[in-house]
Design a protein around this motif. Structure first.
Motif, short mmCIF file in Angstrom:
data_model
loop_
_atom_site.label_atom_id
_atom_site.label_comp_id
_atom_site.label_asym_id
_atom_site.label_seq_id
_atom_site.Cartn_x
_atom_site.Cartn_y
_atom_site.Cartn_z
N LEU A 28 4.62 -7.22 6.94
CA LEU A 28 5.08 -7.03 5.57
C LEU A 28 6.56 -7.41 5.47
O LEU A 28 6.99 -8.11 4.58
N ASP A 58 3.60 -2.99 9.44
CA ASP A 58 4.71 -3.21 8.52
C ASP A 58 5.65 -4.33 8.98
O ASP A 58 6.42 -4.85 8.22
N ASP A 116 0.89 -1.16 0.00
CA ASP A 116 0.00 0.00 0.00
C ASP A 116 0.93 1.21 0.00
O ASP A 116 1.51 1.56 1.02
N ASN A 134 1.36 0.27 4.65
CA ASN A 134 0.70 -0.88 5.27
C ASN A 134 0.78 -0.77 6.78
O ASN A 134 1.84 -0.50 7.34
#
Ligand SMILES: C[S@@+](CC[C@H](N)C(=O)[O-])C[C@H]1O[C@@H](n2cnc3c(N)ncnc32)[C@H](O)[C@@H]1O
Length: 410
Positions: free
Chosen positions: A134, A131, A94, A128
Motif C-alpha cells: 500500500l 501495508d 481497508d 490492509n
C-alpha cells in the motif's frame, strides 16, 4: 451540525488545538465564513506510517494532514467525511476504527470580525494486510505514508498547532497498535454480512415467535429483563460497548425511556446492519440522541463517568486474551456510573438447545468469539470489579450471567 459537534464535546475527553490567524483580506474572511466545520484525518498503518500530503507554503515544501470541510447537508457528518477523505487519497484502503483524538479550532480575524472553524482530528487504522504494498503503490503527487515514531523527530508540518496535534495523534495511534488486533473478527463480520441480514430478517423474528411458548424463558422476557436492569436508575444516557447488530436498546430512546443511546462496535459492518443508511451519527431531536461510534472497547476515548449506564452484553467471549477482557471491563467501568455485564455461559455446560445455538453462531454466522467462561470463571472475574449484584437468567437459548458494577465517585 452544531448539535452533532456538541455531542462530541460532551462525550469525548480530548485535547483542543487552537490556531488564530489575522486575515489581511475581507474576501478571504468572507470565504472562510462560508464554512463552520471541518475534519482532519491521519490514517496510520501497523508498520507505524501515517498518511500525509505534501504541500507548498512560503515557498517551502511541508507535510499536511489531509482533511477538509464538513457540509451542513444531512448526508454528511464527521466520520463519513473523514472516511471519504482517506478513500480519495488511497484506493482500496481497508479502514478499521476511525477514532476522534482531538478538537481543532481555527480562529480567523479581520478587523473586529472573528469566525471560528471547529474541527475534529481523527485517526484511522489502515487494516490492509500487506501495508508495504500500500505504501509503495501510492501516487507520489497526492500523499505519502511517512514513518512516525513517538520519540523520534516528527515530520515537518507548517503550523505549530498541527504539529502538536500530529504528535498527539501518533501517540494515540501507537497505543492502539500495542493491543492484540482483532482483524479476524472484523473480517469475519464483513464476510458474513449477507448471513447476518438473513439472521436479522428471517431467523431472529422466527425465533422470537417460537420462543413465546417458553414463557418466562423466552427471548422477549430476557430482553425486557435486560432493559429493566438498564433503566433501574432512570438513566439519561446508555452506552453499549459492543452493540453489534442489536437494535433492541435503540428502542429505549425511541420509546422515550432514555434520552441518549451511544452504540459502539469495533466493526462498522455490524453497526451498518442496524440501520441500512449506516449513518454513524444518526441523530434524532424528537426523542433523543442515537449516536454510533467505532472504538475498540479496550481503549475508549470517552471522558470518565460520562454515561449513566453502560452495558457489555455477549462480548467477553470475543476478547482475544485475558488482558483484553480486563482492559474492556476497566474501560466499561471508567466511562459509566453504573455498568451491566451480561455474558452467556459456556455452551459446553449447556442444554442441547444452547449447544445448537452455539453451532449456528459459530458455523453459520461465523461468529469470531470462542473464549467462553464457565459459571465459576465468570464469578471469579467479576469479583475483581466489586459487582454490587450478580445473578443468572435461564432462557431457552441458554444461561445468561449478569453482574452489576458501580463506579463510585472518587
Ligand atoms: C456476539 S456480538 C454481541 C452484540 C450485542 N451486544 C448483542 O448482545 O447482541 C459481539 C460484538 O462484539 C464486537 N466486538 C468484538 N471485539 C470488540 C472490541 N474490542 N471492541 C468493541 N467491539 C468489539 C463484535 O464486532 C460484535 O459485534
Amino acid at each position: 451540525m452544531d448539535d452533532v459537534y456538541s455531542v462530541y464535546e460532551d462525550l469525548y475527553d480530548l485535547p483542543k488545538f487552537i490556531h488564530s490567524e489575522v486575515l489581511a483580506d475581507r474576501f478571504l474572511y468572507d470565504y472562510c465564513a462560508q464554512r463552520r466545520y471541518f475534519v482532519n484525518v491521519l490514517p496510520y498503518t501497523k508498520s507505524r506510517h501515517a498518511l500525509l500530503s505534501p504541500t507548498f507554503g512560503d515557498a517551502e515544501l511541508y507535510w499536511r494532514i489531509i482533511g477538509g470541510g464538513v457540509g451542513d447537508s444531512l448526508r454528511q457528518n464527521f466520520i463519513t467525511t473523514a472516511q471519504s477523505h482517506v478513500e480519495r487519497y488511497v484506493q482500496n484502503v481497508d479502514l478499521g476504527e476511525v477514532e476522534p483524538v482531538a478538537f481543532l479550532e481555527n480562529r480567523f480575524q479581520f478587523g473586529d470580525l472573528e469566525h471560528i472553524h471547529r474541527g475534529l482530528l481523527f485517526i484511522g487504522r489502515v487494516r490492509n494486510f500487506d501495508d508495504r504494498d500500500l505504501i509503495d503503490s501510492l501516487p507520489t503527487s497526492r500523499g505519502h505514508f511517512v514513518p512516525f515514531s513517538i520519540d523520534g523527530s516528527p515530520p515537518n508540518l507548517p503550523e505549530i498547532y498541527m504539529q502538536d496535534a500530529f504528535n498527539h495523534a501518533v501517540k494515540v495511534a501507537d497505543r492502539a497498535l500495542v493491543l492484540v488486533n482483532q482483524d479476524h473478527e472484523i473480517d469475519s463480520n464483513e464476510e458474513s454480512r449477507g448471513r447476518y441480514i438473513f439472521h436479522e430478517t428471517v431467523v431472529k423474528p422466527a425465533m422470537k415467535l417460537a420462543s413465546r411458548i417458553f414463557g418466562e424463558h423466552s427471548i422477549a422476557q430476557f430482553e425486557s429483563t435486560v432493559s429493566a436492569e438498564l433503566l433501574k436508575s432512570g438513566p439519561q444516557s446508555i452506552f453499549d460497548i459492543a452493540c453489534g447488530e442489536n437494535k433492541s436498546l435503540i428502542s429505549l430512546v425511541e420509546g422515550g425511556q432514555t434520552s441518549m443511546f451511544v452504540g459502539n462496535d469495533i466493526s462498522w459492518s455490524q453497526i451498518g446492519l442496524i440501520d441500512s443508511s449506516s449513518d454513524p451519527e444518526r441523530f434524532r431531536n424528537s426523542n433523543g440522541i442515537i449516536f454510533f461510534t467505532n472504538n475498540d472497547g479496550r481503549r475508549l476515548p470517552f471522558a470518565d463517568r460520562v454515561f449513566d449506564v453502560a452495558i457489555c452484553k455477549n462480548v467477553l467471549h470475543h476478547m482475544p486474551d485475558g488482558k483484553s477482557v480486563q482492559a474492556l471491563l476497566s474501560e466499561l467501568k471508567r466511562v459509566s456510573k453504573k455498568s451491566v455485564v451480561i455474558e452467556v455461559m459456556d455452551p459446553k455446560f449447556e442444554s442441547p438447545w444452547g449447544r445448537l445455538r452455539h453451532r449456528y453462531y459459530m458455523e453459520f454466522l461465523k461468529d469470531a468469539g470462542g473464549n467462553f467462561l464457565s459459571r465459576s470463571e465468570f464469578a471469579d472475574l467479576m469479583r475483581r470489579y466489586d459487582p454490587v449484584n450478580s445473578y443468572e437468567i435461564s432462557t431457552f437459548r441458554g444461561v445468561y450471567q449478569f453482574a452489576i458494577m458501580e463506579n463510585i465517585d472518587p
